[in-house]
Design a protein around this motif. Structure first.
Motif, PDB file in Angstrom:
ATOM      1  N   VAL A  79      -1.162   6.283   3.189  1.00  0.00           N
ATOM      2  CA  VAL A  79      -2.120   6.206   2.319  1.00  0.00           C
ATOM      3  C   VAL A  79      -2.977   7.234   2.348  1.00  0.00           C
ATOM      4  CG1 VAL A  79      -4.383   4.741   1.891  1.00  0.00           C
ATOM      5  CG2 VAL A  79      -2.220   3.464   2.400  1.00  0.00           C
ATOM      6  N   CYS A  98      -1.581   0.789   6.736  1.00  0.00           N
ATOM      7  CA  CYS A  98      -2.181   2.120   5.762  1.00  0.00           C
ATOM      8  C   CYS A  98      -1.348   3.467   6.313  1.00  0.00           C
ATOM      9  CB  CYS A  98      -3.658   2.084   5.857  1.00  0.00           C
ATOM     10  SG  CYS A  98      -4.522   0.837   4.851  1.00  0.00           S
ATOM     11  N   ALA A 144      -0.205   4.851  -1.558  1.00  0.00           N
ATOM     12  CA  ALA A 144      -1.403   4.724  -2.275  1.00  0.00           C
ATOM     13  C   ALA A 144      -2.380   5.820  -2.239  1.00  0.00           C
ATOM     14  CB  ALA A 144      -1.861   3.231  -2.054  1.00  0.00           C
ATOM     15  N   TYR A 174       0.847  -1.351  -0.002  1.00  0.00           N
ATOM     16  CA  TYR A 174       0.035  -0.052   0.132  1.00  0.00           C
ATOM     17  C   TYR A 174       0.878   1.219   0.028  1.00  0.00           C
ATOM     18  CZ  TYR A 174      -3.787  -3.148   1.616  1.00  0.00           C
ATOM     19  OH  TYR A 174      -4.512  -4.185   1.638  1.00  0.00           O
ATOM     20  N   VAL A 194      -8.928   5.610   3.085  1.00  0.00           N
ATOM     21  CA  VAL A 194      -9.360   4.243   3.269  1.00  0.00           C
ATOM     22  C   VAL A 194     -10.640   4.109   3.156  1.00  0.00           C
ATOM     23  CG1 VAL A 194      -9.600   2.323   4.876  1.00  0.00           C
ATOM     24  CG2 VAL A 194      -7.462   3.361   5.019  1.00  0.00           C
ATOM     25  N   VAL A 248      -7.320   3.177  -0.718  1.00  0.00           N
ATOM     26  CA  VAL A 248      -7.455   1.433  -0.508  1.00  0.00           C
ATOM     27  C   VAL A 248      -8.972   1.108  -0.017  1.00  0.00           C
ATOM     28  CG1 VAL A 248      -6.270  -0.353   0.769  1.00  0.00           C
ATOM     29  CG2 VAL A 248      -4.817   1.621   0.077  1.00  0.00           C
TER      30      VAL A 248
END
Length: 262
Positions: A48, A43, A17, A14, A51, A20
């Motif tokens: 990230v 995460c 990212a 991840y 989410v 996600v």
């Protein structure tokens, strides 16, 4: 490869990212909560951007009696207690599970289905619509730290659900009201496992009795009669109707395989 039991693999998968999507794990209880905790921590470490989590209606209500609710409420809380941006998609009950159960009764020559839902109402949603909601959330850059209800188009008691099924298919399945314990005893008698650690090889229903009974309690006590839905605003579509799903029932059945953490 991402392994939810191995947080290090999640961090690398991840890393940086933008978004996600976490589709809640198919097992219930301590294992799922730990897997979700591993996901959230990964995460954070992977920086990230957002989410998206598929939760359940009334997940934020601590009195919701569903065994599933404890896992969803836990996951929402640990995400909210981080700096992560998020979208929670609180799905209603999936119609496919109930249509599959209806057809199981029909194909088995039964004339009734036993439930503990009383006269409670639920706004059934199709899994296809839940998937569309997730896809639209992934493509939406305007929602931040948002909680959305993903509901069907109208509320159904189980009597009303059966009425639609019977009218469309020409059958005459009746609703037999049961208490929670009576329903547990029935599921035990036909070989349905209590939880996701059980053996589903001979079970006529690909779901756990604990999940079904406590969701029935949740419906009966009104926790899923939530008239506010964000589905249309999120997707630009109206939900698939129960009538349409019964008319095309072969396209709206559960598969035979029951998922585990493996």
């Amino acid at each position: 490869m991402a392994d939810f039991n191995n947080p290090d693999t999640l961090v690398s998968a991840y890393k940086n990212a933008d978004k996600v999507l976490l589709i809640s794990m198919p097992f219930v209880g301590k294992k799922r909560r730990q897997a979700h905790k591993n996901f959230v921590e990964a995460c954070v470490k992977a920086h990230v951007g957002q989410v998206i989590y598929t939760s359940v209606l009334s997940a934020g209500n601590p009195f919701n009696p569903s065994v599933e609710n404890a896992d969803h409420g836990y996951t929402e809380s640990i995400i909210q207690n981080t700096d992560l941006d998020y979208i929670f998609l609180r799905n209603s009950l999936f119609a496919e599970a109930f249509i599959s159960d209806y057809m199981r009764a029909v194909n088995s020559g039964e004339d009734s289905i036993e439930k503990n839902m009383g006269d409670g109402k639920v706004w059934f949603i199709s899994r296809r619509d839940a998937a569309l909601s997730a896809a639209c959330a992934l493509n939406n850059d305007l929602l931040h730290r948002a909680i959305l209800n993903i509901n069907g188009i109208e509320p159904f008691t189980y009597d009303k659900f059966l009425k639609v099924g019977n009218e469309v298919t020409g059958n005459n399945i009746k609703y037999v009201r049961k208490t929670d314990q009576e329903l547990y005893d029935y599921f035990d008698s036909i070989g349905v496992p209590r939880d996701t650690n059980g053996d589903f090889s001979k079970s006529p229903i690909q779901a756990t009795s604990e999940g079904m009974v406590t969701f029935g309690t949740t419906v009966r006590e009104g926790y899923l009669d939530v008239p506010v839905s964000d589905f249309n605003k999120l997707t630009g579509h109206n939900p698939i109707t129960i009538k349409h799903m019964f008319e095309n029932k072969d396209e709206f059945l559960l598969g035979d395989r029951h998922s585990t953490e493996e």
